[in-house]
Scaffold this motif. Structure first.
Motif, short mmCIF file in Angstrom:
data_model
loop_
_atom_site.label_atom_id
_atom_site.label_comp_id
_atom_site.label_asym_id
_atom_site.label_seq_id
_atom_site.Cartn_x
_atom_site.Cartn_y
_atom_site.Cartn_z
N ILE A 150 -38.55 -34.43 -28.30
CA ILE A 150 -38.34 -33.19 -27.09
C ILE A 150 -37.77 -34.34 -25.93
O ILE A 150 -38.02 -35.17 -25.48
N LEU A 151 -36.73 -33.61 -25.39
CA LEU A 151 -36.09 -34.17 -24.17
C LEU A 151 -36.31 -33.21 -23.21
O LEU A 151 -35.90 -31.75 -23.33
N VAL A 152 -36.52 -33.57 -21.96
CA VAL A 152 -36.79 -32.77 -20.67
C VAL A 152 -35.81 -33.40 -19.44
O VAL A 152 -35.97 -34.69 -19.19
N LEU A 153 -34.99 -32.47 -19.02
CA LEU A 153 -34.35 -32.86 -17.84
C LEU A 153 -34.94 -31.81 -16.71
O LEU A 153 -34.78 -30.84 -16.73
N ASP A 154 -35.57 -32.98 -15.91
CA ASP A 154 -36.54 -32.30 -14.67
C ASP A 154 -35.57 -32.41 -13.46
O ASP A 154 -35.02 -33.36 -13.02
N GLU A 155 -35.46 -31.23 -12.75
CA GLU A 155 -34.58 -31.19 -11.39
C GLU A 155 -33.08 -31.83 -11.68
O GLU A 155 -32.76 -32.58 -11.04
N ALA A 156 -32.68 -31.16 -12.86
CA ALA A 156 -31.55 -31.58 -13.31
C ALA A 156 -30.29 -31.16 -12.35
O ALA A 156 -29.36 -32.15 -12.10
N ASP A 157 -30.27 -30.21 -11.25
CA ASP A 157 -29.29 -30.23 -10.33
C ASP A 157 -29.39 -31.43 -9.32
O ASP A 157 -28.40 -31.80 -8.93
N ARG A 158 -30.40 -31.94 -9.02
CA ARG A 158 -30.61 -32.93 -8.13
C ARG A 158 -30.11 -34.18 -8.87
O ARG A 158 -29.41 -35.15 -8.23
N ARG A 179 -33.56 -32.29 -32.03
CA ARG A 179 -34.61 -32.29 -31.02
C ARG A 179 -34.61 -30.95 -30.14
O ARG A 179 -33.78 -30.14 -30.36
N GLN A 180 -35.59 -30.94 -29.46
CA GLN A 180 -35.94 -29.66 -28.86
C GLN A 180 -35.38 -30.03 -27.13
O GLN A 180 -35.88 -31.18 -26.63
N ASN A 181 -34.73 -29.41 -26.58
CA ASN A 181 -34.31 -29.56 -25.22
C ASN A 181 -34.67 -28.63 -23.92
O ASN A 181 -34.61 -27.43 -24.37
N LEU A 182 -35.37 -29.25 -23.13
CA LEU A 182 -35.81 -28.31 -21.87
C LEU A 182 -35.12 -28.66 -20.79
O LEU A 182 -35.20 -29.99 -20.21
N LEU A 183 -34.30 -27.86 -19.99
CA LEU A 183 -33.63 -28.26 -18.70
C LEU A 183 -34.20 -27.27 -17.65
O LEU A 183 -34.22 -26.10 -17.69
#
Length: 414
Positions: A150-158, A179-183
């Motif tokens: 699992i991959l999470v990109l948190d606050e991707a804009d920043r 994998r699972q992706n969460l943006l």
């Protein structure tokens, strides 16, 4: 709606109950079931909406189900733009996983890497990281991302604003194809959508609130102020209102330092946080602010992004941001958890265009007021339609948000 109805296990429900959560937030209601179904998601959410629980709770549940590897390779990776946000996310995960056997740790730059490397060697399930330190330790052979599920990109804009695009691309190449992706992003800019298209697989769009709007319960006020008088006006606002907890934004690191020094000289305890401050100094300043030992925190946009400050009553835009979206992020530090808050903007002649861009983004006009004694100079004419209220009643007083002249957007909670 309850956490149980979202499909969470009893141990996670017990963990959130112990923290004090009674019912899920809108982003949690939408995101948790989708994550449990192993969907890729593209979510519009800001700090303060409960988004961390939205991805972390189902992540913990998924990892618990498949926990068969004794050496505990990294199975979930959460990327954040700043050290402060990384630390906050890790604290949340520790709280959520108290009833489980899931291990997690956080890595970021600005501190000794050895304790971080030791925790990685001991084996962890979830890694929270900033891109630079992650790549540094990976290049040294101190961690592997080969088993990430699992991959999470948190606050991707920043992260894009801070120039992390190439680092993100390098990290993506180190991960397994399956994998699972969460943006998660505060806004869906063209750059965010372009990035999402490179690694999300048939993502489900999650929007808990309308895009690019401000928080309904925040009282937004704009003052036209002579540039040279901003500091005196800020000091008067804080002293007359007896404000005990204020977050002030400046555009530059030097500006933050200068303003903090002037506040201290006026017997208003303050601290500045920005990229030139050490991690320990930033952590100490934030702790003092939360504990009430420091009345004012003066911050740049990058340093303040991701700060979790419950029930913050006052935000001052000492200098207007030249990126309109940053205004939304700034004022979103207040007005959380159903509480009201004041967002004060001090606008000089050179910043009128910044104000107009912000108004265009949030879809509303914010009439500016002029206060006697702080008027713009003769070459700084007031903006069209500015209120000619020159009395002391124009200033917010006390600790409660003012009821008059409430310029409110259509709710985008952070």
């Amino acid at each position: 709606m309850t956490f149980k109805s979202l499909g969470l296990t009893d141990n996670l429900i017990k963990a959130v109950s112990d923290i004090g959560y009674t019912e899920p937030s809108p982003i949690q209601v939408k995101a948790i079931p989708l994550v449990l179904e192993r969907k890729d998601i593209l979510a519009s959410a800001q700090t303060g909406t409960g988004k961390t629980a939205g991805f972390a709770l189902p992540m913990i549940q998924i990892l618990e189900r498949g926990q068969t590897m004794r050496n505990r390779p990294i199975r979930a990776l959460i990327l954040t733009p700043t050290r402060e946000l990384a630390a906050q996310v890790q604290d949340d995960i520790v709280n959520y996983s108290k009833q489980s056997d899931i291990r997690s740790t956080v890595i970021f730059g600005g501190v000794n890497q050895n304790p971080q490397a030791n925790r990685l060697r001991a084996g962890i399930d979830i890694l929270v990281a900033t891109p630079g330190r992650l790549l540094d330790l990976q290049n040294q052979g101190l961690l592997s991302l080969a088993k990430v599920e699992i991959l999470v990109l948190d606050e991707a804009d920043r992260m894009l604003d801070m120039g992390f695009l190439r680092d993100i691309q390098r990290i993506l190449k180190l991960l397994p194809e399956r994998r699972q992706n969460l943006l998660f992003s505060a806004t869906f800019s063209k750059d965010i959508k372009k990035l999402a298209n490179t690694f999300l697989h048939h993502p489900v769009l999650v929007e808990a609130t309308p895009e690019n709007t401000t928080v309904e319960i925040i009282n937004q006020k704009v003052y036209r102020i002579d540039k040279a008088k901003k500091t005196d006006f800020t000091i008067e606002l804080i002293k007359d209102g007896n404000w005990q907890q204020v977050l002030i934004f400046t555009r530059t690191k030097h500006g933050a330092n200068r303003l903090s020094e002037k506040l201290d000289k006026a017997d208003i305890s303050s601290a500045a946080i920005h990229g030139n401050k050490s991690q320990n100094a930033r952590t100490k300043a934030l702790a003092g602010f939360k504990a009430g030992e420091i009345r004012v925190l003066v911050a740049t946009d990058i340093a303040a992004r991701g700060l979790d400050i419950p029930l913050l009553p006052h935000v001052i835009n000492y200098e207007m941001p030249n990126v309109p979206e940053d205004y939304v992020h700034r004022i979103g530090r207040t007005g959380r958890a159903g509480a009201g808050g004041d967002a004060i903007s001090l606008v000089n002649f050179d910043e009128v265009e910044f104000l107009r861009s912000i108004e265009k983004l949030i879809g509303e006009r914010m009439p500016a007021e002029i206060v006697e004694g702080y008027e713009p100079g003769p070459n700084q004419e007031p903006t069209k339609g500015a209120s000619q209220n020159r009395g002391r009643s124009a200033r917010p007083q006390g600790n409660k948000p003012q009821g008059q002249n409430k310029n409110r957007g259509k709710s985008k909670r952070y």
